[in-house]
Design a protein around this motif. Structure first.
Motif, PDB file in Angstrom:
ATOM      1  N   LEU A  43     -10.739   3.000   8.107  1.00 14.53           N
ATOM      2  CA  LEU A  43     -10.386   3.587   6.822  1.00 14.53           C
ATOM      3  C   LEU A  43      -8.883   3.732   6.681  1.00 14.53           C
ATOM      4  O   LEU A  43      -8.322   3.467   5.606  1.00 14.53           O
ATOM      5  N   ALA A  44      -8.193   4.145   7.755  1.00 12.86           N
ATOM      6  CA  ALA A  44      -6.753   4.386   7.666  1.00 12.86           C
ATOM      7  C   ALA A  44      -6.005   3.113   7.279  1.00 12.86           C
ATOM      8  O   ALA A  44      -5.086   3.146   6.453  1.00 12.86           O
ATOM      9  N   GLU A  45      -6.390   1.979   7.852  1.00 13.02           N
ATOM     10  CA  GLU A  45      -5.714   0.728   7.529  1.00 13.02           C
ATOM     11  C   GLU A  45      -5.980   0.316   6.085  1.00 13.02           C
ATOM     12  O   GLU A  45      -5.090  -0.176   5.383  1.00 13.02           O
ATOM     13  N   ALA A  46      -7.204   0.520   5.628  1.00  7.48           N
ATOM     14  CA  ALA A  46      -7.531   0.185   4.242  1.00  7.48           C
ATOM     15  C   ALA A  46      -6.765   1.080   3.270  1.00  7.48           C
ATOM     16  O   ALA A  46      -6.255   0.616   2.244  1.00  7.48           O
ATOM     17  N   TYR A  47      -6.662   2.363   3.612  1.00  6.78           N
ATOM     18  CA  TYR A  47      -5.919   3.275   2.733  1.00  6.78           C
ATOM     19  C   TYR A  47      -4.451   2.858   2.638  1.00  6.78           C
ATOM     20  O   TYR A  47      -3.858   2.891   1.552  1.00  6.78           O
ATOM     21  N   LEU A  48      -3.864   2.455   3.760  1.00  5.47           N
ATOM     22  CA  LEU A  48      -2.485   1.971   3.739  1.00  5.47           C
ATOM     23  C   LEU A  48      -2.356   0.735   2.855  1.00  5.47           C
ATOM     24  O   LEU A  48      -1.401   0.600   2.080  1.00  5.47           O
ATOM     25  N   ALA A  49      -3.312  -0.180   2.952  1.00  8.88           N
ATOM     26  CA  ALA A  49      -3.247  -1.411   2.161  1.00  8.88           C
ATOM     27  C   ALA A  49      -3.325  -1.109   0.673  1.00  8.88           C
ATOM     28  O   ALA A  49      -2.552  -1.651  -0.134  1.00  8.88           O
ATOM     29  N   PHE A  50      -4.239  -0.234   0.271  1.00  9.45           N
ATOM     30  CA  PHE A  50      -4.357   0.105  -1.147  1.00  9.45           C
ATOM     31  C   PHE A  50      -3.132   0.886  -1.619  1.00  9.45           C
ATOM     32  O   PHE A  50      -2.672   0.713  -2.758  1.00  9.45           O
ATOM     33  N   SER A  51      -2.582   1.734  -0.760  1.00 12.56           N
ATOM     34  CA  SER A  51      -1.389   2.502  -1.140  1.00 12.56           C
ATOM     35  C   SER A  51      -0.196   1.575  -1.333  1.00 12.56           C
ATOM     36  O   SER A  51       0.580   1.730  -2.281  1.00 12.56           O
ATOM     37  N   ARG A  52      -0.038   0.619  -0.423  1.00  9.23           N
ATOM     38  CA  ARG A  52       1.080  -0.329  -0.538  1.00  9.23           C
ATOM     39  C   ARG A  52       0.937  -1.155  -1.814  1.00  9.23           C
ATOM     40  O   ARG A  52       1.920  -1.408  -2.524  1.00  9.23           O
ATOM     41  N   PHE A  53      -0.296  -1.556  -2.123  1.00  7.20           N
ATOM     42  CA  PHE A  53      -0.502  -2.312  -3.367  1.00  7.20           C
ATOM     43  C   PHE A  53      -0.150  -1.453  -4.583  1.00  7.20           C
ATOM     44  O   PHE A  53       0.559  -1.906  -5.493  1.00  7.20           O
ATOM     45  N   ALA A  54      -0.647  -0.219  -4.623  1.00  4.09           N
ATOM     46  CA  ALA A  54      -0.394   0.641  -5.781  1.00  4.09           C
ATOM     47  C   ALA A  54       1.099   0.843  -5.991  1.00  4.09           C
ATOM     48  O   ALA A  54       1.594   0.820  -7.128  1.00  4.09           O
ATOM     49  N   ALA A  55       1.847   1.025  -4.899  1.00  4.77           N
ATOM     50  CA  ALA A  55       3.294   1.200  -5.019  1.00  4.77           C
ATOM     51  C   ALA A  55       3.966  -0.045  -5.569  1.00  4.77           C
ATOM     52  O   ALA A  55       5.003   0.035  -6.232  1.00  4.77           O
ATOM     53  N   SER A  56       3.377  -1.224  -5.313  1.00  8.57           N
ATOM     54  CA  SER A  56       3.976  -2.469  -5.785  1.00  8.57           C
ATOM     55  C   SER A  56       3.918  -2.594  -7.305  1.00  8.57           C
ATOM     56  O   SER A  56       4.673  -3.378  -7.891  1.00  8.57           O
ATOM     57  N   VAL A  57       3.055  -1.830  -7.963  1.00  8.52           N
ATOM     58  CA  VAL A  57       2.990  -1.839  -9.427  1.00  8.52           C
ATOM     59  C   VAL A  57       4.261  -1.225 -10.015  1.00  8.52           C
ATOM     60  O   VAL A  57       4.638  -1.502 -11.145  1.00  8.52           O
ATOM     61  N   ARG A  58       4.942  -0.427  -9.247  1.00  9.58           N
ATOM     62  CA  ARG A  58       6.185   0.241  -9.642  1.00  9.58           C
ATOM     63  C   ARG A  58       5.968   1.141 -10.858  1.00  9.58           C
ATOM     64  O   ARG A  58       6.711   1.099 -11.845  1.00  9.58           O
ATOM     65  N   CYS A  59       4.931   1.953 -10.753  1.00 10.11           N
ATOM     66  CA  CYS A  59       4.616   2.955 -11.768  1.00 10.11           C
ATOM     67  C   CYS A  59       4.499   4.300 -11.058  1.00 10.11           C
ATOM     68  O   CYS A  59       3.722   4.438 -10.110  1.00 10.11           O
ATOM     69  N   GLY A  60       5.260   5.289 -11.517  1.00 10.80           N
ATOM     70  CA  GLY A  60       5.287   6.579 -10.847  1.00 10.80           C
ATOM     71  C   GLY A  60       3.992   7.351 -10.906  1.00 10.80           C
ATOM     72  O   GLY A  60       3.826   8.335 -10.185  1.00 10.80           O
ATOM     73  N   HIS A  61       3.034   6.909 -11.739  1.00 10.70           N
ATOM     74  CA  HIS A  61       1.743   7.583 -11.832  1.00 10.70           C
ATOM     75  C   HIS A  61       0.598   6.719 -11.316  1.00 10.70           C
ATOM     76  O   HIS A  61      -0.559   6.987 -11.607  1.00 10.70           O
TER      77      HIS A  61
END
Length: 495
Positions: A80-98
């Protein structure tokens, strides 16, 4: 009226009630490749069809590349921890503060497993001064890290390397890295600190016994110190006294005869029964009666909430003021039925905007629910008028309604901005309404903002620079100086 930015931050940060969450099993210790790929399918369909800012800071080709990279990372069974990191990194790549895998909206089991285990939290509060990690509050029993101590190594890792690894995980609008650094500080203001969440996931070798190389503020000498990391419970116990929730910690300091300081650490008053408008009215009546020569509005640490800035500006006006107000855009009129079960929200009407979504072009609708499409807003003056000089203390935390207020101040010229560059972005931000996208296999939640405001022209991909730039130093921190207020006093003295 303008988009109601009351929801842009705190409703994204606060979990919806358990009764509103769809029933789902606790996530397994190891997630299957097939399930993770199915989660990416859901995420891609939801974001491509509903997220208004998906291509504001990325081209369509770049976003397709980000989805491909996410699929590649998740192309195997993994914890789970690795998957959470992957989704978090993707979300940050959208470059939207929300847009992020919101700590507060995760299922309780994910919070417990990923955010509340272990004792690797650093035993101090700190700020980033550039790439330098500087202690602002010592939490060690021995008081071995006084304020102003610079951390040179953390278990052999340079703080600059830690910052570089964590920056791609932090949410911000566009390329506003100042906001990312601000999120990666630890000041005890949040239940889940961004730094605390990602440090043990990216640097598992940093554990409960931490060897620090430090530079002490009094002598400048370097020393090696071994400290014990904090548990989640200890971090919570060390948080500064929280302000009264209904008033969000607002206060008026009139001790200095040269200026009053209105401290507003938060504007998230959407569910408060406190009459904050009456408080502001009484505040300006008090200032008028006292003949206060200057007012400082302290917004440091304030990410946003309600459109409080409109009420403040009304007391600074002597005549109606019309300002630019970019129209609100959405990507859809009605949510596709097959996505509905994965999308939680507090207002079911977000699922179908109906006639309030007016076709604009092949990509967007103009949302008229909270404002007209005229592209401007007019503020009316309100008595009593404050005739003194006004300063607004700003910084990288100001990224939603407080960023919008800083823009209004800059456009109107009614106050002087003092501090560091703001968060947010002049090219546009997203918020106003949200879905909480719950991925069916992993159980991970990602926030999905629904409304965008895109200014006309080609503004810079950055926050706002203050009129008076203040860069706090290590000695300021060590000696407890408020460098922003000192800059205001200097400006008043020079007048």
């Amino acid at each position: 009226m303008r988009v109601a930015w009351l929801t842009t931050l705190l409703l994204a940060l606060l979990p919806i009630t358990a009764s509103a969450q769809p029933a789902s099993p606790n996530p397994p210790p190891t997630l299957t490749r097939e399930g993770l790929q199915a989660d990416v399918d859901v995420l891609q369909r939801a974001y491509e069809q509903l997220h208004p800012g998906l291509h504001r800071y990325n081209t369509p080709e770049q976003m397709r590349g980000q989805f491909t990279a996410l699929r590649t990372t998740l192309d195997r069974d993994q914890p789970l921890a690795e998957a959470y990191l992957a989704f978090s990194r993707f979300a940050a790549s959208v470059r939207c503060g929300h847009t992020y895998a919101n700590f507060y909206n995760q299922p309780k089991r994910i919070q417990q497993v990923l955010f509340e285990q272990g004792s690797a939290r650093v035993p101090f509060h700190f700020r980033w001064l550039g790439k330098r990690m500087v202690v602002t509050r010592d939490l060690t029993p021995q008081r071995s890290l006084p304020a102003g101590t610079e951390i040179l190594l953390l278990d052999g890792v340079a703080p600059s390397a830690i910052l570089a690894a964590l920056m791609p995980m932090a949410r911000a609008d566009g390329h506003n890295d100042g906001k990312r650094r601000a999120l990666l500080q630890v000041q005890g203001s949040d239940q889940y600190e961004t730094f605390d969440v990602f440090l043990p996931l990216l640097f598992p070798q940093i554990d409960g016994s931490q060897r620090l190389r430090v530079r002490l503020p009094d002598s400048g000498r370097e020393a090696d110190v071994v400290v014990a990391g904090l548990t989640h419970a200890q971090r919570q116990a060390s948080r500064p006294e929280r302000p009264e929730s209904e008033t969000a910690g607002w206060s008026l300091d009139t001790q200095d005869p040269r200026m009053a300081v209105l401290r507003m650490p938060g504007w998230a008053l959407y569910d408060s029964k406190w009459d904050w408008k009456a408080y502001l009215q009484q505040t300006f009546e008090q200032l008028a009666k006292a003949g206060t020569p200057a007012l400082v509005i302290d917004l440091r640490g304030n990410e946003g909430g309600l459109d409080v800035g409109d009420e403040i500006l009304s007391h600074l006006l002597t005549a109606p003021l019309t300002m630019a107000n970019p129209p609100a855009r959405v990507r859809y009129r009605k949510v596709p039925e097959d996505l509905t079960p994965m999308l939680d929200t507090w207002d079911p009407s977000f699922r179908d905007w109906g006639d309030a979504a007016v076709p604009f072009d092949e990509r967007f609708y103009t949302l008229t629910r909270w404002q007209d499409s005229g592209g401007s807003v007019t503020l009316q003056p309100r008595a009593p008028h404050f005739a003194g000089r006004v300063f607004v203390l700003v910084g990288a935390d100001n990224s939603s309604a407080t960023f919008q207020f800083a823009q209004q101040v800059r456009q109107s010229g009614l106050a002087t901005l003092v501090g560091q560059p703001t968060g947010g972005n002049q090219r546009g931000i997203n918020g106003g309404a949200f879905f909480f996208l719950r991925l069916p296999h992993s159980g991970i939640e990602l926030d999905l903002p629904l409304i965008a405001t895109f200014p006309a022209g080609d503004p810079p991909d950055a926050g706002l620079d203050p009129d008076i730039l203040v860069q706090p130093s290590v000695s300021d921190i060590a000696e407890g100086r408020d460098s922003e207020l000192d800059a205001v006093r200097k400006a008043l003295h020079e007048d």
